[in-house]
Design a protein around this motif. Structure first.
Motif, PDB file in Angstrom:
ATOM      1  N   VAL A  35      22.257 -54.525 -15.339  1.00 39.90           N
ATOM      2  CA  VAL A  35      21.615 -55.028 -16.557  1.00 39.90           C
ATOM      3  C   VAL A  35      20.338 -54.240 -16.836  1.00 39.90           C
ATOM      4  O   VAL A  35      20.101 -53.775 -17.958  1.00 39.90           O
ATOM      5  CB  VAL A  35      21.321 -56.536 -16.439  1.00 39.90           C
ATOM      6  CG1 VAL A  35      20.484 -57.006 -17.624  1.00 39.90           C
ATOM      7  CG2 VAL A  35      22.615 -57.325 -16.366  1.00 39.90           C
ATOM      8  N   GLY A  36      19.508 -54.084 -15.802  1.00 39.78           N
ATOM      9  CA  GLY A  36      18.282 -53.323 -15.977  1.00 39.78           C
ATOM     10  C   GLY A  36      18.553 -51.871 -16.317  1.00 39.78           C
ATOM     11  O   GLY A  36      17.865 -51.278 -17.154  1.00 39.78           O
ATOM     12  N   ALA A  37      19.575 -51.269 -15.680  1.00 35.03           N
ATOM     13  CA  ALA A  37      19.899 -49.868 -15.938  1.00 35.03           C
ATOM     14  C   ALA A  37      20.383 -49.662 -17.369  1.00 35.03           C
ATOM     15  O   ALA A  37      19.989 -48.705 -18.045  1.00 35.03           O
ATOM     16  CB  ALA A  37      20.952 -49.383 -14.944  1.00 35.03           C
ATOM     17  N   ALA A  38      21.259 -50.557 -17.840  1.00 36.90           N
ATOM     18  CA  ALA A  38      21.761 -50.445 -19.210  1.00 36.90           C
ATOM     19  C   ALA A  38      20.624 -50.595 -20.211  1.00 36.90           C
ATOM     20  O   ALA A  38      20.535 -49.844 -21.198  1.00 36.90           O
ATOM     21  CB  ALA A  38      22.844 -51.492 -19.463  1.00 36.90           C
ATOM     22  N   ALA A  39      19.737 -51.558 -19.969  1.00 33.84           N
ATOM     23  CA  ALA A  39      18.612 -51.772 -20.870  1.00 33.84           C
ATOM     24  C   ALA A  39      17.692 -50.559 -20.890  1.00 33.84           C
ATOM     25  O   ALA A  39      17.206 -50.143 -21.947  1.00 33.84           O
ATOM     26  CB  ALA A  39      17.851 -53.025 -20.436  1.00 33.84           C
ATOM     27  N   ALA A  40      17.464 -49.982 -19.732  1.00 30.03           N
ATOM     28  CA  ALA A  40      16.592 -48.809 -19.648  1.00 30.03           C
ATOM     29  C   ALA A  40      17.189 -47.629 -20.409  1.00 30.03           C
ATOM     30  O   ALA A  40      16.455 -46.856 -21.037  1.00 30.03           O
ATOM     31  CB  ALA A  40      16.365 -48.432 -18.186  1.00 30.03           C
ATOM     32  N   TYR A  41      18.513 -47.489 -20.356  1.00 30.94           N
ATOM     33  CA  TYR A  41      19.123 -46.359 -21.053  1.00 30.94           C
ATOM     34  C   TYR A  41      19.027 -46.527 -22.564  1.00 30.94           C
ATOM     35  O   TYR A  41      18.810 -45.556 -23.290  1.00 30.94           O
ATOM     36  CB  TYR A  41      20.580 -46.180 -20.630  1.00 30.94           C
ATOM     37  CG  TYR A  41      21.150 -44.849 -21.092  1.00 30.94           C
ATOM     38  CD1 TYR A  41      20.742 -43.668 -20.492  1.00 30.94           C
ATOM     39  CD2 TYR A  41      22.070 -44.782 -22.132  1.00 30.94           C
ATOM     40  CE1 TYR A  41      21.237 -42.440 -20.914  1.00 30.94           C
ATOM     41  CE2 TYR A  41      22.566 -43.560 -22.562  1.00 30.94           C
ATOM     42  CZ  TYR A  41      22.147 -42.390 -21.944  1.00 30.94           C
ATOM     43  OH  TYR A  41      22.624 -41.177 -22.376  1.00 30.94           O
ATOM     44  N   VAL A  42      19.157 -47.746 -23.064  1.00 32.65           N
ATOM     45  CA  VAL A  42      18.984 -47.986 -24.491  1.00 32.65           C
ATOM     46  C   VAL A  42      17.579 -47.578 -24.920  1.00 32.65           C
ATOM     47  O   VAL A  42      17.387 -46.911 -25.946  1.00 32.65           O
ATOM     48  CB  VAL A  42      19.248 -49.468 -24.836  1.00 32.65           C
ATOM     49  CG1 VAL A  42      18.881 -49.747 -26.295  1.00 32.65           C
ATOM     50  CG2 VAL A  42      20.706 -49.818 -24.596  1.00 32.65           C
ATOM     51  N   ALA A  43      16.578 -47.965 -24.132  1.00 35.76           N
ATOM     52  CA  ALA A  43      15.204 -47.592 -24.447  1.00 35.76           C
ATOM     53  C   ALA A  43      15.018 -46.087 -24.363  1.00 35.76           C
ATOM     54  O   ALA A  43      14.313 -45.473 -25.183  1.00 35.76           O
ATOM     55  CB  ALA A  43      14.237 -48.295 -23.499  1.00 35.76           C
ATOM     56  N   ARG A  44      15.663 -45.445 -23.402  1.00 40.42           N
ATOM     57  CA  ARG A  44      15.563 -43.995 -23.242  1.00 40.42           C
ATOM     58  C   ARG A  44      16.140 -43.276 -24.463  1.00 40.42           C
ATOM     59  O   ARG A  44      15.556 -42.316 -24.970  1.00 40.42           O
ATOM     60  CB  ARG A  44      16.318 -43.570 -21.980  1.00 40.42           C
ATOM     61  CG  ARG A  44      16.265 -42.074 -21.694  1.00 40.42           C
ATOM     62  CD  ARG A  44      17.272 -41.705 -20.607  1.00 40.42           C
ATOM     63  NE  ARG A  44      16.984 -42.311 -19.325  1.00 40.42           N
ATOM     64  CZ  ARG A  44      16.167 -41.785 -18.418  1.00 40.42           C
ATOM     65  NH1 ARG A  44      15.553 -40.640 -18.674  1.00 40.42           N
ATOM     66  NH2 ARG A  44      15.988 -42.398 -17.263  1.00 40.42           N
ATOM     67  N   VAL A  45      17.287 -43.746 -24.930  1.00 37.33           N
ATOM     68  CA  VAL A  45      17.945 -43.094 -26.065  1.00 37.33           C
ATOM     69  C   VAL A  45      17.110 -43.237 -27.332  1.00 37.33           C
ATOM     70  O   VAL A  45      16.989 -42.299 -28.121  1.00 37.33           O
ATOM     71  CB  VAL A  45      19.354 -43.679 -26.271  1.00 37.33           C
ATOM     72  CG1 VAL A  45      19.944 -43.200 -27.583  1.00 37.33           C
ATOM     73  CG2 VAL A  45      20.257 -43.289 -25.111  1.00 37.33           C
ATOM     74  N   ARG A  46      16.529 -44.419 -27.529  1.00 38.63           N
ATOM     75  CA  ARG A  46      15.694 -44.592 -28.724  1.00 38.63           C
ATOM     76  C   ARG A  46      14.465 -43.711 -28.669  1.00 38.63           C
ATOM     77  O   ARG A  46      14.017 -43.181 -29.689  1.00 38.63           O
ATOM     78  CB  ARG A  46      15.263 -46.046 -28.887  1.00 38.63           C
ATOM     79  CG  ARG A  46      14.497 -46.244 -30.197  1.00 38.63           C
ATOM     80  CD  ARG A  46      13.921 -47.616 -30.356  1.00 38.63           C
ATOM     81  NE  ARG A  46      12.848 -47.911 -29.402  1.00 38.63           N
ATOM     82  CZ  ARG A  46      12.033 -48.963 -29.513  1.00 38.63           C
ATOM     83  NH1 ARG A  46      12.189 -49.809 -30.523  1.00 38.63           N
ATOM     84  NH2 ARG A  46      11.103 -49.176 -28.615  1.00 38.63           N
ATOM     85  N   SER A  47      13.883 -43.535 -27.495  1.00 39.50           N
ATOM     86  CA  SER A  47      12.670 -42.748 -27.329  1.00 39.50           C
ATOM     87  C   SER A  47      11.590 -43.282 -28.269  1.00 39.50           C
ATOM     88  O   SER A  47      11.315 -44.482 -28.281  1.00 39.50           O
ATOM     89  CB  SER A  47      12.971 -41.266 -27.573  1.00 39.50           C
ATOM     90  OG  SER A  47      11.838 -40.467 -27.291  1.00 39.50           O
ATOM     91  N   ASP A  48      11.010 -42.415 -29.095  1.00 39.58           N
ATOM     92  CA  ASP A  48       9.965 -42.879 -30.012  1.00 39.58           C
ATOM     93  C   ASP A  48      10.468 -43.018 -31.443  1.00 39.58           C
ATOM     94  O   ASP A  48       9.671 -43.096 -32.382  1.00 39.58           O
ATOM     95  CB  ASP A  48       8.754 -41.938 -29.974  1.00 39.58           C
ATOM     96  CG  ASP A  48       9.118 -40.503 -30.338  1.00 39.58           C
ATOM     97  OD1 ASP A  48      10.326 -40.211 -30.519  1.00 39.58           O
ATOM     98  OD2 ASP A  48       8.201 -39.669 -30.434  1.00 39.58           O
ATOM     99  N   ALA A  49      11.780 -43.036 -31.623  1.00 46.07           N
ATOM    100  CA  ALA A  49      12.333 -43.190 -32.974  1.00 46.07           C
ATOM    101  C   ALA A  49      12.023 -44.586 -33.510  1.00 46.07           C
ATOM    102  O   ALA A  49      11.975 -45.564 -32.762  1.00 46.07           O
ATOM    103  CB  ALA A  49      13.840 -42.962 -32.957  1.00 46.07           C
ATOM    104  N   ARG A  50      11.839 -44.675 -34.817  1.00 46.99           N
ATOM    105  CA  ARG A  50      11.582 -45.957 -35.473  1.00 46.99           C
ATOM    106  C   ARG A  50      12.775 -46.292 -36.360  1.00 46.99           C
ATOM    107  O   ARG A  50      13.132 -45.529 -37.252  1.00 46.99           O
ATOM    108  CB  ARG A  50      10.301 -45.882 -36.309  1.00 46.99           C
ATOM    109  CG  ARG A  50       9.047 -45.650 -35.477  1.00 46.99           C
ATOM    110  CD  ARG A  50       7.827 -45.457 -36.351  1.00 46.99           C
ATOM    111  NE  ARG A  50       7.589 -46.634 -37.191  1.00 46.99           N
ATOM    112  CZ  ARG A  50       6.662 -46.669 -38.160  1.00 46.99           C
ATOM    113  NH1 ARG A  50       5.928 -45.593 -38.408  1.00 46.99           N
ATOM    114  NH2 ARG A  50       6.497 -47.768 -38.875  1.00 46.99           N
ATOM    115  N   PHE A  51      13.386 -47.437 -36.096  1.00 43.94           N
ATOM    116  CA  PHE A  51      14.539 -47.858 -36.880  1.00 43.94           C
ATOM    117  C   PHE A  51      14.070 -48.637 -38.107  1.00 43.94           C
ATOM    118  O   PHE A  51      12.979 -49.222 -38.111  1.00 43.94           O
ATOM    119  CB  PHE A  51      15.452 -48.758 -36.042  1.00 43.94           C
ATOM    120  CG  PHE A  51      16.063 -48.087 -34.839  1.00 43.94           C
ATOM    121  CD1 PHE A  51      16.213 -46.714 -34.792  1.00 43.94           C
ATOM    122  CD2 PHE A  51      16.486 -48.837 -33.753  1.00 43.94           C
ATOM    123  CE1 PHE A  51      16.778 -46.093 -33.690  1.00 43.94           C
ATOM    124  CE2 PHE A  51      17.049 -48.235 -32.644  1.00 43.94           C
ATOM    125  CZ  PHE A  51      17.195 -46.859 -32.615  1.00 43.94           C
TER     126      PHE A  51
END
Length: 278
Positions: free
Chosen positions: A72-88
């Motif tokens: 769970v923590g790993a999946a959540a971390a990867y989502v944050a990594r992919v977004r980086s500093d992008a603003r949706f």
């Protein structure tokens, strides 16, 4: 949008090549009078995908709980990594106005643009735009240049057939979904990557290996050296999740939330192991 660039040639037509948010969430920046075209399959997927507000929440949560042990923590971390500093965007942007099923022709000024749906491949409704007289093809995410592709929907055979078709057009310039402008050689390099991943992955699947273990062994192989410098090489495990799902007897289609989360957890875990450079 740089206004001086379009002052003398206002935008009247736009094309969304597929349903991934990074390829259509900018629709609200277009002039309100501009017409937006995509494939019917892509529009359906746009309606079904998570809205930008939901992904923002996931990425924000991921930054907070990414250190939690386990998948769970790993999946959540990867989502944050992919977004980086992008603003949706805060809300779902404007959807396309017009759809087509297989082919469509646009006239922009005195120029003709041929649209063709070559998906399902990367997503359900992948579209390419061929500006024949200019020798330019906009490929969407059917081409990644110096960047690792992701197979989410499949089947992979469709993507390979699409690459063969794009190669036969022999355009001077191919504008990819990610990376710098490319040539026919970049299409061939991507085709070689898919051939290798398909054949090597299938061998590991037949031996009963897991997706993560297969990705780990393939990343350490000599053959992977040809593509190891591509951006985000850990995406290899995301595509393997789709291939394994297919080889397990499931039909092609967008990934379930469970499969996507498991693939993200695998990618983050392998990055933390140092299997792939960061």
């Amino acid at each position: 949008m740089q206004r001086p660039l379009v002052a003398a040639a206002p935008v009247t037509e736009a094309v969304n090549t597929h349903s991934d948010g990074d390829h259509w969430w900018g629709n609200d920046t277009l002039p309100s009078a501009a017409r937006i075209t995509t494939s019917a399959a892509s529009l359906d997927a746009m309606h079904e995908d998570l809205p930008p507000a939901a992904l923002t929440a996931l990425a924000t949560t991921g930054a907070l709980i990414g250190r939690v042990p386990g998948p769970v923590g790993a999946a959540a971390a990867y989502v944050a990594r992919v977004r980086s500093d992008a603003r949706f965007p805060r809300r779902t942007p404007r959807l396309p106005d017009r759809t087509f099923h297989t082919t469509h022709r646009l006239t922009v000024g005195d120029r003709t643009v041929e649209l063709e749906r070559l998906g399902p491949c990367h997503t359900a409704g992948d579209v390419v735009a061929h500006v024949t007289d200019a020798g330019v093809v906009f490929t969407g995410d059917l081409l990644f240049v110096a960047s690792t592709p992701i197979l989410w929907n499949g089947p992979l055979d469709n993507w390979l057939a699409a690459l063969d078709r794009l190669i036969r057009w022999d355009a001077a310039v191919y504008v990819p979904g990610h990376g710098p402008t490319g040539t026919v050689d970049d299409l061939r390099a991507l085709r070689d990557y898919w051939w290798w991943l398909r054949d090597a992955g299938r061998d590991h699947h037949a031996r009963g290996s897991s997706v993560r273990q297969t990705a780990r062994e393939l990343a350490r192989s000599n053959e992977f050296g040809r593509w190891s410098a591509w951006r985000s090489p850990e995406r290899l495990v995301l595509s393997l999740s789709t291939l394994f799902d297919r080889w397990n007897g499931n039909p092609p289609g967008p990934p379930t939330v469970t499969r996507r989360a498991r693939a993200f957890a695998d990618a983050e875990t392998l990055l933390r192991e140092g299997i792939f450079p960061q």
